[in-house]
Structure formats: structure tokens, C-alpha cells
Enzyme design. Sequence first.
Site, PDB file in Angstrom:
ATOM      1  N   SER A  88       5.885  12.659   7.523  1.00  0.00           N
ATOM      2  CA  SER A  88       6.607  13.885   7.177  1.00  0.00           C
ATOM      3  C   SER A  88       7.474  13.658   5.950  1.00  0.00           C
ATOM      4  O   SER A  88       7.606  12.532   5.459  1.00  0.00           O
ATOM      5  CB  SER A  88       7.488  14.334   8.352  1.00  0.00           C
ATOM      6  OG  SER A  88       8.609  13.477   8.487  1.00  0.00           O
ATOM      7  N   SER A  90      10.773  14.075   5.689  1.00  0.00           N
ATOM      8  CA  SER A  90      12.193  14.001   6.019  1.00  0.00           C
ATOM      9  C   SER A  90      12.947  12.936   5.223  1.00  0.00           C
ATOM     10  O   SER A  90      14.174  12.972   5.161  1.00  0.00           O
ATOM     11  CB  SER A  90      12.384  13.742   7.514  1.00  0.00           C
ATOM     12  OG  SER A  90      11.955  12.440   7.860  1.00  0.00           O
ATOM     13  N   LYS A 145      14.444   6.888   9.588  1.00  0.00           N
ATOM     14  CA  LYS A 145      15.597   7.552   8.978  1.00  0.00           C
ATOM     15  C   LYS A 145      16.481   6.472   8.364  1.00  0.00           C
ATOM     16  O   LYS A 145      16.218   5.284   8.461  1.00  0.00           O
ATOM     17  CB  LYS A 145      16.406   8.340  10.020  1.00  0.00           C
ATOM     18  CG  LYS A 145      15.613   9.344  10.850  1.00  0.00           C
ATOM     19  CD  LYS A 145      15.161  10.548  10.057  1.00  0.00           C
ATOM     20  CE  LYS A 145      14.359  11.510  10.945  1.00  0.00           C
ATOM     21  NZ  LYS A 145      13.795  12.636  10.175  1.00  0.00           N
ATOM     22  N   SER A 230      15.377  17.585   7.834  1.00  0.00           N
ATOM     23  CA  SER A 230      15.265  16.351   8.598  1.00  0.00           C
ATOM     24  C   SER A 230      15.803  16.566  10.007  1.00  0.00           C
ATOM     25  O   SER A 230      16.952  16.977  10.192  1.00  0.00           O
ATOM     26  CB  SER A 230      16.043  15.216   7.909  1.00  0.00           C
ATOM     27  OG  SER A 230      16.104  14.067   8.729  1.00  0.00           O
TER      28      SER A 230
END
Length: 283
Positions: A88, A90, A145, A230
Site C-alpha cells: 500500500s 501508507s 510504519k 495511513s
Amino acid sequence: MSFNFPLILVIAVAVCGALALLDLLVLAPRRRAAIAAYEGQVGEPDEQVLQGLNREPLLVEYGKSFFPVLAIVLVLRSFLLEPFQIPSGSMKPTLEVGDFILVNKFAYGIRLPVIDTKIIEVGNPQRGDVMVFRYPSNPSINYIKRVVGLPGDTVAYTADKRLLVNGQPVAEQFLGEEEGSLGRSLLYKEKLGEIEHMIRKQLRRNIMPGRQWTVPQGHYFMMGDNRDDSNDSRYWHDTHIPQELWGMVPDQNIVGKAFAVWLSWPDPKLNHLPNLSRVGLIH
């Protein structure tokens, strides 16, 4: 259907190792004894008969062949390095969809595969690290992350999209604008801990009002570099979007530190050649 690859790998290594051990301790001595008995009964042994008596069972042959390969893969994947692909956006602009990354499994301690119990302390996540972890709401899914808050930290994200850690604004420098899927994006250089990296904010998108969180002991506050697109720790206990709830990351969910992009292949149908221009260290 979700497959627990580490568990499958451990079982495969155990089965192949058991077959190799069975052959070493039981089957191989039987074959040698059968060959010795045959040679004692005939004057001139037939070579084909000897080959037949010495032939390993097919299952044992495969087990012995695969065992060293699978064992090496298990050790590398469990304790040293593991590859992942970014699914993705994010973490844009730091990581793009289709980036293949390497994760250092050693950086935050040695953990046993499958049960993920830490057996050797090596280090702890630091602010600014890009970290892969098992999604708290569904541990079979891996997320990536950036570490923003450490245990005991107070993290705030204001309505005007400023990040504060322990009451201090995180340094950021405006770099310019670019077009994005949600309209124009603002690019900044942010310094979190000792790490300088780029982040993206959407010009006309408000995600949430200003909030503040205290990070519990044994947990980490995670945010994506693509701040307005996100799903991360900011949605902890947010009753407006219960499907997003997952909060902060407990230590036992940590997989490792992402440190390099080794290939980028954003085309899921593989109609185009991979891109090597993004190969490099992750900041």
C-alpha cells in the site's frame, strides 16, 4: 485463507530432519547389513543388485535433499533477514507500492520462530526507525510504519497536522508540492530522533481533530509517512471508525527493522520489467 508460513517452514524442517535422522540411525545401517549379507552369499556381487540394496526410499531421499536447504532458509528468515513487498501507499514517499524490502530480524533481539519469544536482547526500536510488525488486530498480516513514540512517550498530532513528541514539535522543513491521488500533496523533510526522512500531507484533507496519546510500557506508537492516508496508531480507541482500531504495537508483535529496498516492481500483472532505480537504504 491465511497461511502461517513460519509454522509451515518449521514443520517442513522438522519432518525432513526426522527423515534424515531415521536414515542415519536405522535405514542406512540396515542397507549396509543387507549388502554385507549379500556379498557374503555370492562370489561375485552383481552391481545392479548392490545398487538396489543401497537405494534410499524415495521419501527419505527427498527429505535428506531438502533438509539443509530448508534449514538454511529457516535460520536466515527467522534470525537474520526476511524479504517483504510493500502492498500500500501508507509509507509514501519513503516507500512505494511494489517495493521489495529487506528486514533485519536481528536488530531488535533474537526471537524463536512461530512463538516469537525473545531469547536474546540485542536492541530496541528507536524513534524514526521503519519497522515491520504483525498487525495487532490480525497477527497473520504484516504492517510497516515508522516508530514515532517509545514506551512512556506522549505523542500528539494537532488539527493542523503537526507532530509533537513529549510536548516538543518534531522538526520539519517544507520541500514543495506534488500531485497525488487525493489532490495536491505537501512534501516535508522531517527529523524524528536521528533520522531525517520525507513525509507527505494532503493539502485539502482532514483526517481527525487534534489528539494526544501516552504510549504504554512495552508498546510503540507507529505512523505512516503518508500522514493523511495511513491506518496507524492514531486511530486507537476512535469510535468513529471501529474497523480501523488497532492502536499501539506491543513488543511481541515486532518482526524487525526495514533497512533497504532491493527491487521495485509495482505492476501486479508483471507486464513491465522491475525498477532498480529505487534500490538503496531506507531512511
